[in-house]
Design a protein around this motif. Structure first.
Motif, PDB file in Angstrom:
ATOM      1  N   THR A   1       0.901  -1.253  -0.063  1.00  0.00           N
ATOM      2  CA  THR A   1       0.012   0.044  -0.016  1.00  0.00           C
ATOM      3  C   THR A   1       0.921   1.407  -0.123  1.00  0.00           C
ATOM      4  O   THR A   1       0.620   2.056  -0.582  1.00  0.00           O
ATOM      5  N   ARG A   2       2.172   1.043   0.602  1.00  0.00           N
ATOM      6  CA  ARG A   2       2.918   2.371   0.894  1.00  0.00           C
ATOM      7  C   ARG A   2       3.139   2.884  -0.381  1.00  0.00           C
ATOM      8  O   ARG A   2       3.535   4.180  -0.636  1.00  0.00           O
ATOM      9  N   LEU A   3       3.651   2.001  -1.528  1.00  0.00           N
ATOM     10  CA  LEU A   3       3.984   2.413  -2.830  1.00  0.00           C
ATOM     11  C   LEU A   3       3.156   3.541  -3.405  1.00  0.00           C
ATOM     12  O   LEU A   3       3.815   4.333  -3.968  1.00  0.00           O
ATOM     13  N   TYR A   4       1.923   3.433  -2.997  1.00  0.00           N
ATOM     14  CA  TYR A   4       1.053   4.407  -3.863  1.00  0.00           C
ATOM     15  C   TYR A   4       0.881   5.620  -3.216  1.00  0.00           C
ATOM     16  O   TYR A   4       0.113   6.523  -3.777  1.00  0.00           O
ATOM     17  N   LYS A   5       1.714   6.202  -2.272  1.00  0.00           N
ATOM     18  CA  LYS A   5       1.838   7.382  -1.588  1.00  0.00           C
ATOM     19  C   LYS A   5       2.923   7.999  -2.564  1.00  0.00           C
ATOM     20  O   LYS A   5       3.078   9.192  -2.657  1.00  0.00           O
ATOM     21  N   VAL A   6       3.676   7.284  -3.276  1.00  0.00           N
ATOM     22  CA  VAL A   6       4.645   7.863  -4.080  1.00  0.00           C
ATOM     23  C   VAL A   6       4.482   7.549  -5.749  1.00  0.00           C
ATOM     24  O   VAL A   6       4.852   8.645  -6.474  1.00  0.00           O
ATOM     25  N   ALA A   7       4.083   6.585  -6.032  1.00  0.00           N
ATOM     26  CA  ALA A   7       3.844   6.162  -7.334  1.00  0.00           C
ATOM     27  C   ALA A   7       2.423   5.724  -7.821  1.00  0.00           C
ATOM     28  O   ALA A   7       1.654   5.602  -6.766  1.00  0.00           O
ATOM     29  N   PRO A   8       1.815   6.038  -8.758  1.00  0.00           N
ATOM     30  CA  PRO A   8       2.491   6.411 -10.182  1.00  0.00           C
ATOM     31  C   PRO A   8       2.906   7.972  -9.974  1.00  0.00           C
ATOM     32  O   PRO A   8       3.586   8.554 -10.889  1.00  0.00           O
ATOM     33  N   VAL A   9       2.012   8.691  -8.989  1.00  0.00           N
ATOM     34  CA  VAL A   9       2.205  10.271  -9.103  1.00  0.00           C
ATOM     35  C   VAL A   9       2.269  10.380  -7.377  1.00  0.00           C
ATOM     36  O   VAL A   9       1.521   9.589  -6.741  1.00  0.00           O
ATOM     37  N   SER A  10       2.984  11.014  -6.796  1.00  0.00           N
ATOM     38  CA  SER A  10       3.231  11.345  -5.464  1.00  0.00           C
ATOM     39  C   SER A  10       1.956  11.936  -4.984  1.00  0.00           C
ATOM     40  O   SER A  10       1.220  12.773  -5.668  1.00  0.00           O
ATOM     41  N   GLN A  11       1.670  11.818  -3.719  1.00  0.00           N
ATOM     42  CA  GLN A  11       0.495  12.502  -3.031  1.00  0.00           C
ATOM     43  C   GLN A  11       0.623  14.018  -3.095  1.00  0.00           C
ATOM     44  O   GLN A  11      -0.223  14.707  -3.272  1.00  0.00           O
ATOM     45  N   ASN A  12       1.863  14.398  -3.242  1.00  0.00           N
ATOM     46  CA  ASN A  12       2.093  15.889  -3.107  1.00  0.00           C
ATOM     47  C   ASN A  12       1.691  16.484  -4.591  1.00  0.00           C
ATOM     48  O   ASN A  12       1.110  17.542  -4.479  1.00  0.00           O
ATOM     49  N   LEU A  13       2.141  15.637  -5.446  1.00  0.00           N
ATOM     50  CA  LEU A  13       1.925  16.195  -6.851  1.00  0.00           C
ATOM     51  C   LEU A  13       0.267  16.201  -7.119  1.00  0.00           C
ATOM     52  O   LEU A  13       0.050  17.096  -7.786  1.00  0.00           O
ATOM     53  N   VAL A  14      -0.434  15.209  -6.491  1.00  0.00           N
ATOM     54  CA  VAL A  14      -2.013  15.309  -6.507  1.00  0.00           C
ATOM     55  C   VAL A  14      -2.333  16.613  -5.813  1.00  0.00           C
ATOM     56  O   VAL A  14      -3.209  17.480  -6.533  1.00  0.00           O
ATOM     57  N   LEU A  15      -1.860  16.902  -4.772  1.00  0.00           N
ATOM     58  CA  LEU A  15      -2.156  18.155  -3.947  1.00  0.00           C
ATOM     59  C   LEU A  15      -1.957  19.195  -4.834  1.00  0.00           C
ATOM     60  O   LEU A  15      -2.662  20.305  -4.955  1.00  0.00           O
TER      61      LEU A  15
END
Ligand SMILES: Cc1cc2nc3c(=O)[nH]c(=O)nc-3n(C[C@H](O)[C@H](O)[C@H](O)COP(=O)(O)OP(=O)(O)OC[C@H]3O[C@@H](n4cnc5c(N)ncnc54)[C@H](O)[C@@H]3O)c2cc1C
Length: 295
Positions: free
Chosen positions: A267-281
């Protein structure tokens, strides 16, 4: 992506095998110097006669060693020579079964999750010109179709992971007896589970609303908004549910046989990939709230 933008030759040559699920595909976008800032890719495809010859370096490319095809994202015009940074990028279908020996070297990157990720050293890779997806130099715009669909897909996976954690932890809490009572009877155990369950219901409702936009297909901005926010919310709730499950399992959550720690790592992977949570914000800030761009 292929259904929308691929030309006749790609359709005739590859569609049947890809569509019936018999063949595996990977996407080669990320490079060592260009992850979130994807227009800065340096892998270059130079036109020579009726083919392109590619030189470059990709990293973290999932499944590629076991794939039949790879969608390669490469520059066909250097970053420094385009007016808009999103121009000059082209997408190619690479038939990995036909590549010239020595033109792609693959090195495995061992990761904390079960993704088989590879670093690719590409030198002299030849791709026939008919394997260009859509128009040359316009690939970045086509890529958005793929990335939005991928974000919905990740959101679906994360909703599934959240449900898995909640169900597994609830069952465990009913059966694990501590101080002569099942731990599931203590509110300190019940409430975190009830909280993630309630929040997950809201995430599912939002995600399902977004799927209507995706299926209808015409509201590109709406699709982007739902794709990004669904990916963000589903990943956050899955991560929270995973941590709740770890707490409820006590020491046994750390035991590999419980599978809880494995699912948490995945699950942790999807905090970073394929787009990081920061980039979504950042997407929400720039494209929905119209705040000044930070990059
Ligand atoms: C296991 C695994 C499998 C992968 N599979 C694939 C694949 O199949 N194909 C593929 O192409 N790629 C793949 N990737 C790559 C993945 O998409 C990238 O790791 C991801 O896009 C982030 O890029 P980066 O790692 O270079 O991080 P960076 O871009 O270096 O970012 C590092 C950190 O800085 C933050 N950051 C950067 N810029 C900003 C900003 N402007 N504002 C706020 N925060 C910022 C990010 O949020 C992040 O937390 C995979 C990665 C992993 C780990």
């Amino acid at each position: 992506l292929l259904v929308r933008h691929a030309g006749k030759v790609i359709r005739e040559k590859y569609f049947r095998e890809i569509a019936n699920g018999a063949k595996v595909l990977s996407l080669a976008l990320t490079e060592p110097e260009s992850g979130s800032d994807s227009t800065k890719i340096r892998t270059f495809a130079e036109k020579k006669g009726n083919k392109y010859v590619v030189k470059g370096h990709k990293i973290f490319i999932s499944r590629v060693k076991y794939s039949d095809f790879m969608i390669l994202v490469a520059r066909t015009k250097p970053y420094e020579k385009v007016e808009r940074k999103t121009e000059g990028i082209t997408l190619f279908v690479v038939d990995l079964r036909e590549v010239k020996e020595g033109s792609i070297e693959m090195r495995e990157i061992r990761t904390m999750s079960n993704t088989a990720a590879y670093e690719l050293f590409i030198d002299g890779l030849e791709i026939p010109e008919e394997n260009v997806i859509g128009e040359v130099d316009k690939g970045f715009y086509y890529l958005l179709d793929l990335l939005n669909a991928e974000r919905f897909m990740i959101a679906a996976e994360m909703i599934g992971n959240a449900e898995w954690f909640i169900n597994k932890a609830s069952e465990y809490a009913k059966n694990r007896v501590v101080f002569d009572k099942p731990i599931g009877s203590y509110q300190g155990v019940q409430f975190p589970l009830a909280k993630v369950y309630a929040e997950l219901e809201a995430v599912k409702a939002y995600f399902n609303e977004g799927l209507k936009y995706l299926e209808e297909g015409s509201d590109v901005k709406g699709i982007g908004n739902y794709a990004n926010i669904s990916k963000y919310l589903a990943t956050e709730i899955a991560w929270e549910a995973g941590n709740v499950a770890m707490d409820i399992y006590g020491g046994y959550g750390y035991a590999v046989d419980s599978n809880v720690e494995r699912k948490l790592r995945e699950t942790r992977l999807y905090k970073v990939a394929p787009v990081s949570q920061n980039l979504v914000l950042a997407y929400v800030a720039h494209h929905i709230l119209n705040l000044p761009r930070s990059y």
